[in-house]
Design an enzyme around this catalytic site. Structure first.
Site, PDB file in Angstrom:
ATOM      1  N   GLY A   1       0.819  -1.206   0.000  1.00 41.20           N
ATOM      2  CA  GLY A   1       0.000   0.000   0.000  1.00 41.20           C
ATOM      3  C   GLY A   1       0.851   1.252   0.000  1.00 41.20           C
ATOM      4  O   GLY A   1       2.077   1.201   0.149  1.00 41.20           O
ATOM      5  N   GLN A   2       0.195   2.413  -0.153  1.00 42.74           N
ATOM      6  CA  GLN A   2       0.991   3.639  -0.246  1.00 42.74           C
ATOM      7  C   GLN A   2       1.686   3.984   1.071  1.00 42.74           C
ATOM      8  O   GLN A   2       2.838   4.439   1.059  1.00 42.74           O
ATOM      9  CB  GLN A   2       0.154   4.809  -0.750  1.00 42.74           C
ATOM     10  CG  GLN A   2      -0.996   5.258   0.093  1.00 42.74           C
ATOM     11  CD  GLN A   2      -1.704   6.469  -0.532  1.00 42.74           C
ATOM     12  OE1 GLN A   2      -1.148   7.216  -1.333  1.00 42.74           O
ATOM     13  NE2 GLN A   2      -2.966   6.662  -0.176  1.00 42.74           N
TER      14      GLN A   2
ATOM     15  N   ASP B   1      -0.539 -12.761   5.810  1.00 43.89           N
ATOM     16  CA  ASP B   1      -1.962 -12.431   5.775  1.00 43.89           C
ATOM     17  C   ASP B   1      -2.462 -12.311   7.209  1.00 43.89           C
ATOM     18  O   ASP B   1      -2.516 -13.298   7.945  1.00 43.89           O
ATOM     19  CB  ASP B   1      -2.719 -13.533   5.026  1.00 43.89           C
ATOM     20  CG  ASP B   1      -4.190 -13.220   4.824  1.00 43.89           C
ATOM     21  OD1 ASP B   1      -4.720 -12.334   5.529  1.00 43.89           O
ATOM     22  OD2 ASP B   1      -4.818 -13.857   3.964  1.00 43.89           O
TER      23      ASP B   1
ATOM     24  N   ALA C   1      -4.849  -3.091   5.298  1.00 40.78           N
ATOM     25  CA  ALA C   1      -6.255  -2.687   5.452  1.00 40.78           C
ATOM     26  C   ALA C   1      -7.019  -2.920   4.157  1.00 40.78           C
ATOM     27  O   ALA C   1      -6.434  -2.934   3.068  1.00 40.78           O
ATOM     28  CB  ALA C   1      -6.347  -1.217   5.840  1.00 40.78           C
ATOM     29  N   TYR C   2      -8.298  -3.112   4.304  1.00 37.98           N
ATOM     30  CA  TYR C   2      -9.227  -3.103   3.171  1.00 37.98           C
ATOM     31  C   TYR C   2      -9.710  -1.670   3.034  1.00 37.98           C
ATOM     32  O   TYR C   2     -10.397  -1.153   3.916  1.00 37.98           O
ATOM     33  CB  TYR C   2     -10.393  -4.051   3.459  1.00 37.98           C
ATOM     34  CG  TYR C   2     -11.418  -4.177   2.350  1.00 37.98           C
ATOM     35  CD1 TYR C   2     -11.444  -5.298   1.530  1.00 37.98           C
ATOM     36  CD2 TYR C   2     -12.376  -3.188   2.136  1.00 37.98           C
ATOM     37  CE1 TYR C   2     -12.394  -5.429   0.523  1.00 37.98           C
ATOM     38  CE2 TYR C   2     -13.315  -3.303   1.133  1.00 37.98           C
ATOM     39  CZ  TYR C   2     -13.324  -4.429   0.327  1.00 37.98           C
ATOM     40  OH  TYR C   2     -14.261  -4.553  -0.671  1.00 37.98           O
TER      41      TYR C   2
ATOM     42  N   THR D   1      -8.361   5.503  10.748  1.00 30.04           N
ATOM     43  CA  THR D   1      -8.917   6.466   9.805  1.00 30.04           C
ATOM     44  C   THR D   1      -9.863   7.469  10.444  1.00 30.04           C
ATOM     45  O   THR D   1     -10.472   7.207  11.486  1.00 30.04           O
ATOM     46  CB  THR D   1      -9.677   5.710   8.691  1.00 30.04           C
ATOM     47  OG1 THR D   1     -10.326   6.629   7.808  1.00 30.04           O
ATOM     48  CG2 THR D   1     -10.742   4.803   9.288  1.00 30.04           C
ATOM     49  N   ASP D   2     -10.002   8.615   9.781  1.00 27.82           N
ATOM     50  CA  ASP D   2     -10.981   9.629  10.157  1.00 27.82           C
ATOM     51  C   ASP D   2     -12.418   9.143   9.990  1.00 27.82           C
ATOM     52  O   ASP D   2     -13.349   9.721  10.560  1.00 27.82           O
ATOM     53  CB  ASP D   2     -10.782  10.881   9.289  1.00 27.82           C
ATOM     54  CG  ASP D   2     -10.935  10.577   7.804  1.00 27.82           C
ATOM     55  OD1 ASP D   2     -10.097   9.809   7.270  1.00 27.82           O
ATOM     56  OD2 ASP D   2     -11.869  11.092   7.172  1.00 27.82           O
TER      57      ASP D   2
ATOM     58  N   TYR E   1     -17.188   0.226   5.521  1.00 29.30           N
ATOM     59  CA  TYR E   1     -15.753   0.435   5.725  1.00 29.30           C
ATOM     60  C   TYR E   1     -15.498   1.122   7.058  1.00 29.30           C
ATOM     61  O   TYR E   1     -14.644   0.683   7.849  1.00 29.30           O
ATOM     62  CB  TYR E   1     -15.172   1.274   4.584  1.00 29.30           C
ATOM     63  CG  TYR E   1     -13.811   1.855   4.901  1.00 29.30           C
ATOM     64  CD1 TYR E   1     -12.674   1.062   4.862  1.00 29.30           C
ATOM     65  CD2 TYR E   1     -13.671   3.200   5.247  1.00 29.30           C
ATOM     66  CE1 TYR E   1     -11.424   1.585   5.164  1.00 29.30           C
ATOM     67  CE2 TYR E   1     -12.429   3.737   5.548  1.00 29.30           C
ATOM     68  CZ  TYR E   1     -11.303   2.927   5.507  1.00 29.30           C
ATOM     69  OH  TYR E   1     -10.070   3.460   5.814  1.00 29.30           O
TER      70      TYR E   1
ATOM     71  N   LYS F   1     -13.474  -0.421  10.387  1.00 30.28           N
ATOM     72  CA  LYS F   1     -12.262   0.180  10.955  1.00 30.28           C
ATOM     73  C   LYS F   1     -12.449   0.506  12.433  1.00 30.28           C
ATOM     74  O   LYS F   1     -11.538   0.312  13.245  1.00 30.28           O
ATOM     75  CB  LYS F   1     -11.877   1.434  10.177  1.00 30.28           C
ATOM     76  CG  LYS F   1     -11.350   1.169   8.776  1.00 30.28           C
ATOM     77  CD  LYS F   1     -10.044   0.384   8.786  1.00 30.28           C
ATOM     78  CE  LYS F   1      -8.889   1.219   9.283  1.00 30.28           C
ATOM     79  NZ  LYS F   1      -7.599   0.458   9.220  1.00 30.28           N
TER      80      LYS F   1
END
Length: 304
Positions: free
Chosen positions: A22-23, A48, A72-73, A113-114, A137, A141
């Site tokens: 991921g980034q 995994d 994360a998804y 996450t926000d 989502y 989270k």
């Protein structure tokens, strides 16, 4: 000189990074290399987090002394029709990696996450504000956060927002692609606000936090922290900055009600970052300077 191990031991510190493709995972590797840190980075095919029976053995084999969970998804809209996968990764996977870290007595930094907030607040969200996730989502989270807290005392939860970087898909790259190859007029939401956050800055913050907690065997720094870029802007304002050099592109401001998506987005994603500054001396990044550098890199890549 090798980095001192966890809790002041002589064993070199080895950070395991999940979600390596991921980034944020990509930047974690790059910044760990820049800092001469010992680390092992794993993509989903190699480690995994939903396969909980294997995690302790894998972390032990990697000689992990800390874990940064960037797995994360993140397909926000797709999660509305694929909730089973979203919960398996974001909730059950987060719990599994936390339980593995607990079994090995090593610290875990979990990236969140926000979206755990509904966005109705008129001020930046603090860590103590009540969560109210909307959408699959967001709920997955938030569930992951709670499971991490319950599974392992030695945890750091780092909530962030509007991530962008050179690697992977993000708003900056989408805007540049649309403006330079496909459209001359772009419509961008103007009533949702947040702090664009460079993936590199997220990686630096995570590594700084891990460094600091390992130096204090009986520290009181465990818990949840907010981290995002400044200043806060709307998506429209962010797009305007991204495309400032393109005079022939028109950016129209539209309300979010005109932008039809499967999952709801918080109208206010601005995070109060005073807690992370007070506890770790980590400052909010000026996203504009990171954006300028990224745009230069994107332009250079197009010439190659």
């Amino acid at each position: 000189m090798p980095v001192t191990g966890w809790a002041g031991t002589a064993e070199p510190m080895s950070i395991v990074i999940t979600g390596a493709n991921g980034q944020v995972g990509h930047e974690l590797q790059r910044r760990a290399e820049d800092r001469d840190r010992n680390f092992r980075a794993f993509g989903r095919d190699e480690l995994d987090i939903t396969r909980r029976d294997e995690l302790v053995g894998q972390l032990r084999a990697a000689k992990a002394t800390a874990v940064i969970n960037a797995a994360a998804y993140t397909a926000v809209d797709q999660a509305e029709s694929d909730g089973k996968t979203a919960y398996r990764v974001n909730a059950e996977g987060a719990e599994a990696i936390a339980l593995a870290c607990n079994a090995l007595d090593i610290p875990l930094l979990h990236i969140s996450t926000d979206y755990v907030f509904d966005g109705t607040s008129t001020s930046p969200y603090t860590e103590d504000d009540p969560v109210n996730p909307e959408g699959v989502y967001a709920r997955s989270k938030q569930a992951g956060e709670q499971l991490v807290r319950e599974a392992h005392v030695k945890h750091l939860i780092l909530r962030t927002a509007w991530a962008f970087g050179q690697h992977g898909g993000n708003f900056v790259k989408t805007m540049r692609r649309l403006a330079t190859k496909e459209r001359r007029v772009l419509q961008v939401v103007a009533d949702q606000y947040g702090g664009p956050t460079p993936a590199q800055a997220i990686a630096d913050a995570a590594l700084d936090m891990i460094d600091q907690v390992r130096r204090a065997p009986e520290n009181t720094l465990w818990g949840t922290y907010h981290f995002c870029g400044a200043p806060a802007v709307s998506w429209h304002q962010f797009a305007t900055a991204i495309l400032a050099d393109l005079d022939d592109v028109q950016i129209e401001a539209i309300p979010s009600s005109d932008y039809l998506v499967a999952a709801p987005r918080p109208a206010n994603s601005v995070l109060d970052c005073s807690h992370i500054r007070a506890c770790f001396n980590i400052q909010q990044p000026d996203w504009k300077s990171y954006l300028d550098k990224m745009l230069v890199e994107l332009a250079d890549n197009m010439k190659e």
